[in-house]
Design a protein around this motif. Structure first.
Motif, PDB file in Angstrom:
ATOM      1  N   MET A 178       6.990   7.582 -17.765  1.00  0.00           N
ATOM      2  CA  MET A 178       6.658   6.291 -17.165  1.00  0.00           C
ATOM      3  C   MET A 178       6.348   5.285 -18.276  1.00  0.00           C
ATOM      4  O   MET A 178       5.646   5.605 -19.217  1.00  0.00           O
ATOM      5  N   ASN A 179       6.910   4.074 -18.161  1.00  0.00           N
ATOM      6  CA  ASN A 179       6.668   3.032 -19.150  1.00  0.00           C
ATOM      7  C   ASN A 179       5.189   2.657 -19.197  1.00  0.00           C
ATOM      8  O   ASN A 179       4.442   2.839 -18.228  1.00  0.00           O
ATOM      9  N   ALA A 180       4.791   2.069 -20.337  1.00  0.00           N
ATOM     10  CA  ALA A 180       3.391   1.686 -20.513  1.00  0.00           C
ATOM     11  C   ALA A 180       2.949   0.683 -19.453  1.00  0.00           C
ATOM     12  O   ALA A 180       1.842   0.796 -18.897  1.00  0.00           O
ATOM     13  N   TYR A 181       3.814  -0.298 -19.141  1.00  0.00           N
ATOM     14  CA  TYR A 181       3.397  -1.309 -18.162  1.00  0.00           C
ATOM     15  C   TYR A 181       3.334  -0.726 -16.756  1.00  0.00           C
ATOM     16  O   TYR A 181       2.519  -1.152 -15.923  1.00  0.00           O
ATOM     17  N   MET A 182       4.173   0.305 -16.470  1.00  0.00           N
ATOM     18  CA  MET A 182       4.102   0.945 -15.162  1.00  0.00           C
ATOM     19  C   MET A 182       2.827   1.777 -15.034  1.00  0.00           C
ATOM     20  O   MET A 182       2.203   1.814 -13.977  1.00  0.00           O
ATOM     21  N   LYS A 183       2.437   2.446 -16.123  1.00  0.00           N
ATOM     22  CA  LYS A 183       1.174   3.190 -16.093  1.00  0.00           C
ATOM     23  C   LYS A 183      -0.003   2.256 -15.855  1.00  0.00           C
ATOM     24  O   LYS A 183      -0.915   2.560 -15.077  1.00  0.00           O
ATOM     25  N   LEU A 184       0.027   1.095 -16.517  1.00  0.00           N
ATOM     26  CA  LEU A 184      -1.048   0.126 -16.338  1.00  0.00           C
ATOM     27  C   LEU A 184      -1.017  -0.448 -14.929  1.00  0.00           C
ATOM     28  O   LEU A 184      -2.076  -0.625 -14.299  1.00  0.00           O
ATOM     29  N   TYR A 185       0.176  -0.722 -14.413  1.00  0.00           N
ATOM     30  CA  TYR A 185       0.321  -1.218 -13.036  1.00  0.00           C
ATOM     31  C   TYR A 185      -0.315  -0.242 -12.053  1.00  0.00           C
ATOM     32  O   TYR A 185      -1.096  -0.635 -11.176  1.00  0.00           O
ATOM     33  N   VAL A 186       0.015   1.042 -12.175  1.00  0.00           N
ATOM     34  CA  VAL A 186      -0.534   2.058 -11.265  1.00  0.00           C
ATOM     35  C   VAL A 186      -2.052   2.129 -11.412  1.00  0.00           C
ATOM     36  O   VAL A 186      -2.788   2.220 -10.417  1.00  0.00           O
ATOM     37  N   ASN A 187      -2.541   2.065 -12.644  1.00  0.00           N
ATOM     38  CA  ASN A 187      -3.979   2.128 -12.896  1.00  0.00           C
ATOM     39  C   ASN A 187      -4.707   0.960 -12.226  1.00  0.00           C
ATOM     40  O   ASN A 187      -5.737   1.143 -11.553  1.00  0.00           O
ATOM     41  N   LEU A 188      -4.177  -0.254 -12.409  1.00  0.00           N
ATOM     42  CA  LEU A 188      -4.811  -1.439 -11.818  1.00  0.00           C
ATOM     43  C   LEU A 188      -4.667  -1.440 -10.297  1.00  0.00           C
ATOM     44  O   LEU A 188      -5.604  -1.803  -9.577  1.00  0.00           O
TER      45      LEU A 188
ATOM     46  N   ASP B  47      -4.478   1.129  -8.316  1.00  0.00           N
ATOM     47  CA  ASP B  47      -5.418   2.096  -7.743  1.00  0.00           C
ATOM     48  C   ASP B  47      -6.852   1.581  -7.810  1.00  0.00           C
ATOM     49  O   ASP B  47      -7.649   1.822  -6.893  1.00  0.00           O
ATOM     50  N   ALA B  48      -7.188   0.858  -8.879  1.00  0.00           N
ATOM     51  CA  ALA B  48      -8.535   0.286  -8.984  1.00  0.00           C
ATOM     52  C   ALA B  48      -8.763  -0.745  -7.887  1.00  0.00           C
ATOM     53  O   ALA B  48      -9.852  -0.830  -7.305  1.00  0.00           O
ATOM     54  N   ILE B  49      -7.731  -1.517  -7.575  1.00  0.00           N
ATOM     55  CA  ILE B  49      -7.846  -2.530  -6.508  1.00  0.00           C
ATOM     56  C   ILE B  49      -7.998  -1.855  -5.153  1.00  0.00           C
ATOM     57  O   ILE B  49      -8.871  -2.214  -4.352  1.00  0.00           O
ATOM     58  N   THR B  50      -7.155  -0.859  -4.868  1.00  0.00           N
ATOM     59  CA  THR B  50      -7.211  -0.225  -3.547  1.00  0.00           C
ATOM     60  C   THR B  50      -8.470   0.612  -3.349  1.00  0.00           C
ATOM     61  O   THR B  50      -8.905   0.818  -2.219  1.00  0.00           O
ATOM     62  N   ARG B  51      -9.077   1.074  -4.453  1.00  0.00           N
ATOM     63  CA  ARG B  51     -10.343   1.821  -4.342  1.00  0.00           C
ATOM     64  C   ARG B  51     -11.547   0.905  -4.233  1.00  0.00           C
ATOM     65  O   ARG B  51     -12.662   1.366  -4.016  1.00  0.00           O
TER      66      ARG B  51
END
Length: 358
Positions: A1-11, A13-17
């Motif tokens: 997974m690209n770096a920006y996709m990893k960051l996208y998923v991280n952010l 998930d933080a929003i949905t949590r």
């Protein structure tokens, strides 16, 4: 997974949590870059994806604010707050897109399968479909849709209408099936022809209206979250989360009909409900009638692991309805990269036509 996709998923998930609540400002690009040890360009790409999918909203000279709403209430909006559904959108796909299909590559694939498999194409298919196609789809869904599924979770069938009927036979005719209103009318007709009752739920600007979700007594929700036909409505990130909470509260299921989603104008395909749902509540389905041609009568179900035994018990005795040769051609067409190259060509054409070319 690209770096920006990893960051996208991280952010995301933080929003949905709820780490970043609705209406709050998220940290600046520079601060995120410092916290995550990445570049500002990587952060910009990730924030762009979150903006496209409706999780955040950039405000000039102010920053980015969360627009994803964790709303546990299904109460109907007051009459003056109710928004009418937008007019039907013009279909971007037209006859001119057929010239983009790599027919020569498809023909080479057909000849290759005949040469490589020979008389094996005359063999009967396993009931769930050929291992080659289920494996190719498992790999394709992982790299293109972020869906981590095994080939054993995939079931091949001859198009959407067959799969609609199979869902009813497995999940039960005694259930009430909720459908989008408006929606592709054959969904309702096939469900009712199989003995199921249906309930049509009114669509709003961002998906099924919350009051309709509260009103219905259904335990199965059939939705097309991306570019629903004929309204063209795409469910917002908040609405997708609401669908999942609805199913969890009811102990029910969502049938995610992912019609036309590969041709999104966004930088990446929308997140599927299947990949977002944590509890095995979503049965995902798709076909090749849009991505290749209407004459390709092949589709597939992706089952949550919790449903695999149920489908095996209720429908495991059926023979696969797609010829082995067709399945092997599709498998090789996916695995050799021609399928995804075709999708990318169509997406570029659509972006250019819409003025959203980048």
């Amino acid at each position: 997974m690209n770096a920006y996709m990893k960051l996208y998923v991280n952010l995301r998930d933080a929003i949905t949590r709820g780490v970043y609540d609705y209406g709050t400002k998220i940290p600046s690009k520079r601060r995120i870059a410092d916290q995550k040890g990445t570049s500002i360009i990587t952060v910009e790409h990730a924030l762009s994806l979150l903006t496209e999918e409706g999780y955040i909203e950039p405000r000039e000279r102010s920053g980015c604010y969360v627009t994803y709403r964790e709303d546990s209430s299904y109460a109907a909006p007051r009459p003056h707050e109710r928004k009418a559904a937008p007019p039907v959108k013009a279909e971007l796909r037209d006859e001119g897109e057929r010239d983009l299909f790599p027919f020569s590559a498809f023909a080479r694939t057909m000849r290759s399968v005949l040469s490589n498999y020979g008389r094996k194409i005359l063999n009967p298919s396993p009931s769930r479909g050929c291992e080659e196609l289920r494996g190719a789809l498992s790999r394709y869904l992982a790299r293109s849709r972020g869906m981590d599924v095994s080939p054993e979770q995939i079931l091949i069938g001859s198009g959407a209408e067959y799969i609609y009927g199979l869902n009813v036979q497995v999940l039960g005719r005694d259930r009430l099936y909720a459908l989008e209103n408006p929606s592709y009318d054959k969904i309702r007709k096939v469900y009712e022809a199989n003995g199921a009752r249906t309930d049509l739920l009114t669509m709003g600007e961002d998906g099924i209206e919350s009051g309709e979700l509260s009103r219905t007594k259904a335990s199965v929700l059939h939705v097309t979250p991306f570019n629903s036909f004929p309204s063209g409505i795409t469910a917002s990130a908040s609405k997708r989360a609401k669908y999942i909470r609805w199913a969890k509260a009811r102990g029910g299921y969502i049938i995610e009909d992912d019609f036309d989603s590969e041709f999104t104008l966004l930088s990446k395909p929308e997140d599927t409900l299947f990949s977002l749902a944590p509890d095995g509540l979503v049965i995902y389905m798709n076909t090749f009638s849009k991505t290749i041609a209407p004459s390709i009568r092949a589709g597939y179900l992706v089952l949550p692991r919790s449903c695999m035994a149920l489908y095996e018990k209720k429908a495991g005795f059926y023979s696969c309805t797609v010829p082995v040769y067709d399945q092997l051609v599709l498998a090789e067409f996916i695995d050799n990269g021609a399928f995804e190259r075709h999708i990318n060509r169509v997406r570029r054409r659509r972006r250019k036509k819409s003025g959203n070319y980048f």
